[in-house]
Write an enzyme that holds these catalytic residues in place. Structure first.
Site, short mmCIF file in Angstrom:
data_model
loop_
_atom_site.label_atom_id
_atom_site.label_comp_id
_atom_site.label_asym_id
_atom_site.label_seq_id
_atom_site.Cartn_x
_atom_site.Cartn_y
_atom_site.Cartn_z
CB CYS A 1 -0.87 0.04 1.24
SG CYS A 1 -1.79 -1.46 1.52
NE ARG B 1 4.28 1.76 -1.40
CZ ARG B 1 5.21 1.83 -0.45
NH1 ARG B 1 6.30 2.51 -0.66
NH2 ARG B 1 5.04 1.24 0.71
CD1 TRP C 1 -1.17 -5.32 -4.14
CD2 TRP C 1 -0.63 -6.40 -2.26
NE1 TRP C 1 -0.73 -6.57 -4.48
CE2 TRP C 1 -0.39 -7.25 -3.35
CE3 TRP C 1 -0.36 -6.86 -0.98
CZ2 TRP C 1 0.09 -8.54 -3.21
CZ3 TRP C 1 0.13 -8.15 -0.82
CH2 TRP C 1 0.35 -8.97 -1.95
CG ASN D 1 0.86 1.79 3.84
OD1 ASN D 1 -0.27 1.98 3.41
ND2 ASN D 1 1.94 2.34 3.30
N GLY D 2 0.19 -1.83 6.47
CA GLY D 2 0.61 -2.81 7.46
C GLY D 2 -0.55 -3.69 7.89
CD GLU E 1 15.36 -18.86 -7.32
OE1 GLU E 1 14.82 -19.79 -7.96
OE2 GLU E 1 14.94 -17.69 -7.38
CE LYS F 1 15.29 -15.26 -10.04
NZ LYS F 1 14.42 -16.13 -9.35
CD GLU G 1 13.37 -16.05 -14.00
OE1 GLU G 1 13.90 -15.90 -12.88
OE2 GLU G 1 12.16 -15.91 -14.20
CG HIS H 1 27.32 -39.77 -10.65
ND1 HIS H 1 27.86 -41.03 -10.50
CD2 HIS H 1 27.21 -39.28 -9.39
CE1 HIS H 1 28.03 -41.31 -9.21
NE2 HIS H 1 27.66 -40.25 -8.52
CE LYS I 1 6.35 -11.06 -10.18
NZ LYS I 1 7.63 -11.68 -9.80
O1 M6R Z 1 3.35 -16.98 -9.31
P1 M6R Z 1 4.11 -18.25 -9.14
O2 M6R Z 1 4.94 -18.25 -7.89
O3 M6R Z 1 3.23 -19.47 -9.20
O4 M6R Z 1 5.10 -18.34 -10.38
C1 M6R Z 1 5.86 -19.49 -10.59
C2 M6R Z 1 6.95 -19.25 -11.61
O5 M6R Z 1 6.39 -18.89 -12.84
C3 M6R Z 1 7.91 -18.15 -11.15
O6 M6R Z 1 8.49 -18.43 -9.91
C4 M6R Z 1 9.02 -17.95 -12.19
O7 M6R Z 1 9.83 -19.06 -12.22
C5 M6R Z 1 9.80 -16.69 -11.85
N1 M6R Z 1 9.89 -15.83 -13.00
C6 M6R Z 1 11.16 -16.99 -11.34
O8 M6R Z 1 11.95 -15.86 -11.14
#
Ligand code: M6R
Length: 624
Positions: A2, A27, A76, A102-103, A498, A502, A505, A521, A619
């Site tokens: 928020c 935000r 939000w 907010n909060g 992860e 990152k 991506e 292996h 997203k």
């Molecule tokens: O909204 P979600 O957490 O379900 O999304 C899952 C994946 O699409 C998401 O984590 C994606 O891998 C990200 N872009 C990773 O940075």
């Protein structure tokens, strides 16, 4: 998250509040509103479910030219769906006290019950509305509601009622308030949620971040937790919640307003990386002690008895959230509880094999990921109970799950998930602690220790992020590489995955995350001289094996960056180190991932990639 704006002065109050809200749009929000008071003590309250542009149109014809003070808000949703009724500002029964917040007010249910018993009528489902009604009671107790006093005489009363109201609130809040009978004074308070005062000439501002008023003033005062501000046209006084006056220094902000839209960060991703201590803190707050008891029952109906009854856990999710699942699997197994983890899109026939006693834990930041939703439906059809961990109130997943555990990370705008991951980890550690305590896998003393260790993580996150300049240098040194390897073991193996995700991506380069023991292996064959290899090697039971795996990689030419702590640094021999603060082994994934996020960010920055909107990615992925 928020956003708050507040203004007092002789400029166009409405325009300033709305412009401020527009600057806080980044935000993320779902509804918004403003309330202003004119010189005749008339209050104008306008709210919409939707964008600030719609609010702007709504107020265009309003006769509020004479307004001298007011507050605004972008909401939000947390408590109550996104709607006009739940949008801020909220008022008391008399419609005179106006609050934006907010909060989360953790004790709002208790307060609401008492206020309702006292005759207060609530108009929204929010936790925030209790603040306005509490104020109404405090003002009544100070015998002013009916008295015909001049506005200046009411100021001390308004202040005292506000102070008494704050004393009743538990949780996190940034609050700004206006009282129609006292338009010359705005009040603001902060506890665990940012709030800043902007100092102008004959006008002053309140906001959740400086971007809201930066075009009017760069002179600002940041409130600390437990401080409140009495904001008048000609000056601002600061107090503790106990009412003691305090002196505060102002600072001059160097940012221009464009930068400030991202809170001063170049990208949302970097901003969100830096919001991770807060994300973890918000997700844990008020939910940890006592472990194994009634907390999860009160929040989502998951009793200790139910936790004892499940025979196993099955985690499902996609992408980064799947990596959180893998940490969850390791954590539950550590407590002797049977757990598995699957990528949601591969959870096909297995769904039908779910035993009735299985608890399916579905994790999703958005709560709208099609693969995850489909897997949940399959599992439910097989008779399993579903618990979801999500950041998004009212999302589809929350409507389909039997139990909902929210992360409180605020909106994540960068496509590359960072703070949502940390929020998911925090929720998993929370859940595992409750399960372990309920099932007698943690004694009372061990449970307390577990909770205490977990509560230290936000501070350690902040400490880790201070390593940013050295991580940036290492990333730049490797930024021309087209291949990266990430290795680790046990609870940190998902962190290696992860780290690789990152960098893929946002930099579009080839990266692999591997269990360190698996390298020999097959994958070790791809190592060439100078290939960057990031080895996540904190202290713990896998350290000696990790050190050996690093040696094997180096012998084939890998250029190793080791993510270590002071103790493990002595064991692992690498060409570069990123040294993290020490943490109990179980909790290290919440720290080791941070340098990998920053590493990916700085490689992408050096490659001039579009970090917040990487190619081909969305997203929220709503197709299967
Ligand atoms: O909204 P979600 O957490 O379900 O999304 C899952 C994946 O699409 C998401 O984590 C994606 O891998 C990200 N872009 C990773 O940075």
């Amino acid at each position: 998250m928020c956003g708050i704006t507040g203004y007092i002065g002789e400029n166009k109050t409405t325009d300033i509040l709305i412009d401020g809200l527009k600057r806080l749009e980044y935000r993320g929000y779902d509804s918004c509103g403003i309330a202003v008071v004119d010189g005749k003590n008339k209050l104008y309250l306008r709210r919409v479910s939707g964008r600030v542009d719609a609010l702007d149109k709504l107020v265009a014809g309003d006769p509020v030219k004479g307004a001298q003070s007011g507050v605004g808000h972008t909401r939000w949703a947390t408590h109550g769906a996104p709607s006009e009724d739940n949008a801020h500002p909220h008022t008391d029964c008399a419609g005179e006290v106006v609050v934006v917040h907010n909060g989360i007010i953790e004790n709002y249910l208790d307060l609401k019950e008492k206020l309702q018993a006292g005759g207060h009528k609530f108009k929204s489902e929010t936790d925030t509305e209790v603040i306005a009604h509490l104020m109404e009671d405090k003002l009544k107790a100070l015998h002013v509601q009916a008295a015909a006093m001049r506005a200046e005489m009411l100021e001390p009363v308004f202040f005292e009622a506000f102070r008494r109201t704050l004393a009743d609130l538990k949780g996190s809040f940034a609050i700004s308030m206006v009282w129609a009978r006292c338009p010359g004074l705005l009040l603001a308070a902060r506890m665990h949620s940012p709030l800043v005062i902007g100092l102008g000439k004959g006008e002053n501002f309140i906001a959740s971040d400086v971007s809201a008023f930066l075009k009017h003033t760069k002179k600002v005062v940041f409130l600390n937790d437990g401080e409140l501000a009495a904001v008048r046209m000609d000056g601002v006084d600061y107090y503790t919640f106990a009412g003691k006056k305090t002196a505060k220094d102002s600072v001059t902000i160097q940012w221009d307003s464009t930068m400030a839209e991202k809170g001063g960060y170049k990208h949302f991703m970097l901003k969100e990386i830096h919001e991770q201590a807060e994300a973890v803190e918000n997700t844990l707050r008020g939910r940890l002690l006592p472990l194994g008891g009634e907390i999860l029952k009160a929040e989502m109906g998951l009793s200790a008895e139910a936790m004892k009854g499940f025979s196993s856990l099955q985690f499902i999710a996609c992408g980064t959230a799947y990596h959180a699942c893998l940490v969850g699997r390791g954590l539950f197994e550590n407590f002797g509880l049977v757990a598995s983890a699957d990528v949601a899109s591969e959870f096909t026939d297995r769904a039908k094999l779910m035993a009735r006693g299985t608890l399916v834990v579905a994790i999703s930041q958005s709560g709208e990921t099609a693969d995850t939703l489909f897997a949940v439906r399959e599992a439910k059809a097989g008779g399993a109970k579903v618990l979801c961990i999500t950041n998004t109130v009212g999302s589809t997943l929350t409507r389909e799950a039997d139990y909902v555990l929210y992360t409180h990370c605020g909106p994540e705008i960068g496509v590359a998930s960072t703070k949502a991951f940390l929020g998911q980890l925090a929720a998993i550690y929370l859940l595992a602690g409750h399960f372990a305590a309920a099932r007698g896998r943690l004694s009372g003393a061990e449970a307390r220790r577990y909770a205490e260790d977990l509560l230290k993580i936000p501070r350690l996150i902040e400490e880790t992020l201070e390593k940013e300049p050295e991580i940036a240098k290492i990333a730049e040194a490797f930024s021309a590489s087209e291949h990266f390897l990430f290795i680790s073991r046990h609870l940190n193996y998902p962190i290696a995955l992860e780290g690789a995700l990152k960098i893929k991506e946002i930099s579009y380069v080839h990266a692999e995350g591997y269990p360190a023991g698996e390298m020999k292996h097959g994958p070790i064959a791809i190592i060439y001289k100078g290939m960057p290899l990031l080895a996540v090697a904190p202290s713990g039971r896998t350290l000696d094996l990790m050190a050996g795996n690093v040696e094997e990689a180096k012998a084939r030419g890998a250029d190793v960056v080791a993510i270590v702590d002071a103790a493990s640094r002595k064991t692992v021999k690498a060409s570069r180190y990123i040294t993290l603060p020490e943490a109990p082994e179980l909790f290290t994934p919440m720290l080791t991932v941070l340098p990998l996020q920053l590493f990916a960010y700085y490689v992408a920055l050096a490659k001039k990639c579009d970090i917040d909107k990487p190619r081909n990615l969305a997203k929220s992925v709503t197709v299967r």
